[in-house]
Design a protein around this motif. Structure first.
Motif, PDB file in Angstrom:
ATOM      1  N   GLY A  68     -82.016 -20.585  18.404  1.00 10.16           N
ATOM      2  CA  GLY A  68     -81.839 -20.902  19.393  1.00 10.16           C
ATOM      3  C   GLY A  68     -82.120 -19.118  19.435  1.00 10.16           C
ATOM      4  O   GLY A  68     -82.672 -18.538  19.852  1.00 10.16           O
ATOM      5  N   LEU A  69     -81.018 -18.370  18.440  1.00  7.38           N
ATOM      6  CA  LEU A  69     -80.269 -16.985  18.856  1.00  7.38           C
ATOM      7  C   LEU A  69     -81.605 -16.526  18.103  1.00  7.38           C
ATOM      8  O   LEU A  69     -81.917 -15.380  18.637  1.00  7.38           O
ATOM      9  CB  LEU A  69     -79.193 -17.215  18.139  1.00  7.38           C
ATOM     10  N   THR A  95     -84.858 -24.867  22.801  1.00  5.91           N
ATOM     11  CA  THR A  95     -85.694 -26.056  22.398  1.00  5.91           C
ATOM     12  C   THR A  95     -84.715 -26.369  20.929  1.00  5.91           C
ATOM     13  O   THR A  95     -84.891 -27.310  20.993  1.00  5.91           O
ATOM     14  CB  THR A  95     -87.171 -25.850  22.370  1.00  5.91           C
ATOM     15  N   PRO A  96     -84.114 -25.895  20.367  1.00  9.86           N
ATOM     16  CA  PRO A  96     -83.937 -25.711  18.906  1.00  9.86           C
ATOM     17  C   PRO A  96     -82.759 -27.564  19.319  1.00  9.86           C
ATOM     18  O   PRO A  96     -81.935 -28.104  18.552  1.00  9.86           O
ATOM     19  CB  PRO A  96     -83.396 -24.508  18.499  1.00  9.86           C
ATOM     20  N   PHE A  97     -81.980 -26.618  20.181  1.00  8.76           N
ATOM     21  CA  PHE A  97     -81.145 -27.942  20.514  1.00  8.76           C
ATOM     22  C   PHE A  97     -81.437 -28.379  21.631  1.00  8.76           C
ATOM     23  O   PHE A  97     -80.688 -29.831  20.555  1.00  8.76           O
ATOM     24  CB  PHE A  97     -79.978 -27.038  21.862  1.00  8.76           C
ATOM     25  N   LEU A  98     -82.424 -29.242  21.324  1.00  6.69           N
ATOM     26  CA  LEU A  98     -83.418 -30.048  22.047  1.00  6.69           C
ATOM     27  C   LEU A  98     -83.589 -31.491  20.980  1.00  6.69           C
ATOM     28  O   LEU A  98     -83.533 -32.076  21.084  1.00  6.69           O
ATOM     29  CB  LEU A  98     -83.710 -30.187  23.168  1.00  6.69           C
ATOM     30  N   ILE A  99     -84.055 -30.330  20.233  1.00  8.53           N
ATOM     31  CA  ILE A  99     -85.126 -31.413  18.841  1.00  8.53           C
ATOM     32  C   ILE A  99     -84.294 -31.012  17.716  1.00  8.53           C
ATOM     33  O   ILE A  99     -84.681 -32.502  16.851  1.00  8.53           O
ATOM     34  CB  ILE A  99     -86.350 -30.777  18.600  1.00  8.53           C
ATOM     35  N   GLY A 100     -82.981 -30.454  17.485  1.00  6.83           N
ATOM     36  CA  GLY A 100     -82.596 -30.249  16.202  1.00  6.83           C
ATOM     37  C   GLY A 100     -82.885 -29.380  14.963  1.00  6.83           C
ATOM     38  O   GLY A 100     -84.550 -29.367  15.623  1.00  6.83           O
ATOM     39  N   GLY A 101     -82.530 -28.883  14.380  1.00  5.47           N
ATOM     40  CA  GLY A 101     -82.803 -28.189  13.438  1.00  5.47           C
ATOM     41  C   GLY A 101     -83.794 -28.728  12.448  1.00  5.47           C
ATOM     42  O   GLY A 101     -84.734 -28.175  11.701  1.00  5.47           O
ATOM     43  N   SER A 102     -84.136 -29.441  12.487  1.00  3.73           N
ATOM     44  CA  SER A 102     -84.940 -30.299  11.372  1.00  3.73           C
ATOM     45  C   SER A 102     -86.026 -30.863  11.911  1.00  3.73           C
ATOM     46  O   SER A 102     -86.915 -31.094  10.906  1.00  3.73           O
ATOM     47  CB  SER A 102     -84.019 -31.907  10.632  1.00  3.73           C
ATOM     48  N   ASN A 103     -86.636 -30.343  13.030  1.00  2.00           N
ATOM     49  CA  ASN A 103     -87.696 -31.385  13.854  1.00  2.00           C
ATOM     50  C   ASN A 103     -88.252 -29.860  13.874  1.00  2.00           C
ATOM     51  O   ASN A 103     -89.432 -29.777  14.987  1.00  2.00           O
ATOM     52  CB  ASN A 103     -87.405 -32.288  15.181  1.00  2.00           C
ATOM     53  N   LEU A 104     -87.230 -28.873  13.654  1.00  2.00           N
ATOM     54  CA  LEU A 104     -88.039 -26.871  14.009  1.00  2.00           C
ATOM     55  C   LEU A 104     -89.120 -26.830  14.084  1.00  2.00           C
ATOM     56  O   LEU A 104     -90.873 -26.933  13.670  1.00  2.00           O
ATOM     57  CB  LEU A 104     -87.597 -26.092  13.815  1.00  2.00           C
ATOM     58  N   ALA A 105     -89.887 -28.051  11.921  1.00  2.00           N
ATOM     59  CA  ALA A 105     -91.009 -27.168  11.561  1.00  2.00           C
ATOM     60  C   ALA A 105     -92.044 -28.100  12.198  1.00  2.00           C
ATOM     61  O   ALA A 105     -93.503 -27.942  12.871  1.00  2.00           O
ATOM     62  CB  ALA A 105     -90.783 -27.910  10.565  1.00  2.00           C
TER      63      ALA A 105
END
Length: 181
Positions: A68-69, A95-105
């Motif tokens: 997010g940052l 959005t990274p808080f909504l989907i989590g770090g593992s789903n960023l790709a």
């Protein structure tokens, strides 16, 4: 444990509904409310909290905060140049808080697909069926306004839906849902 999963799914469902509202509001008014973004942030943090308690790992929350940052820092200059709206920058940062770090790709690929589709519709409004809708989209093309909140919301909704599906499949295969009966 199953209560944590249920609470996480409820928060994700509420986030999907709010993202739908944000997409519609951005499409019709080209505005994304700070209140909606803050509510999404709270829902995302709550979901990550439930998932962290369930998995006994806080790594996902850390990756999300870093993502997010990083997105905020990367998109802020584009806002200064008036290439992207402030609401779009804030929505992308949440959005990274909504989907989590593992789903960023997955989110990145979906965002690319939805952004290309949005740009195609904006540049070629003749592919749309309704005359009034076509005129509205032509008006957006003449003004140079593209509601980026729509593809951001659509990509986030799909990533959350994938995450929810995966959580339910894992819970079903591990027998957590059978313990509820």
């Amino acid at each position: 444990m199953s209560l944590l999963l249920a609470a996480s799914l409820v928060f994700q469902g509420l986030a999907i509904l709010l993202l739908g509202r944000i997409a519609w509001t951005d499409f019709t008014t080209q505005r994304i409310s700070n209140r909606h973004v803050l509510l999404l942030l709270c829902l995302g943090l709550g979901t990550l909290q439930f998932q962290s308690l369930q998995s006994h790992s806080w790594l996902e929350m850390g990756i999300s905060a870093f993502g997010g940052l990083a997105l905020f820092i990367a998109l802020f200059p584009f806002w200064l140049l008036r290439k992207v709206g402030a609401g779009d920058v804030k929505l992308m940062s949440v959005t990274p808080f909504l989907i989590g770090g593992s789903n960023l790709a997955l989110f990145s690929v979906l965002l690319l697909v939805f952004a290309i589709a949005t740009a195609t519709v904006i540049k070629n409004p003749f592919v749309l069926p309704a005359g009034m809708f076509r005129q509205y989209v032509q008006h957006m093309d003449e003004d140079g306004v593209v509601p980026f909140g729509v593809p951001i919301s659509a990509a986030t909704i799909c990533a959350i839906a994938f995450q929810m599906y995966h959580a339910v499949v894992v819970a079903t295969s591990s027998g957590i849902l059978e313990q509820l009966n």
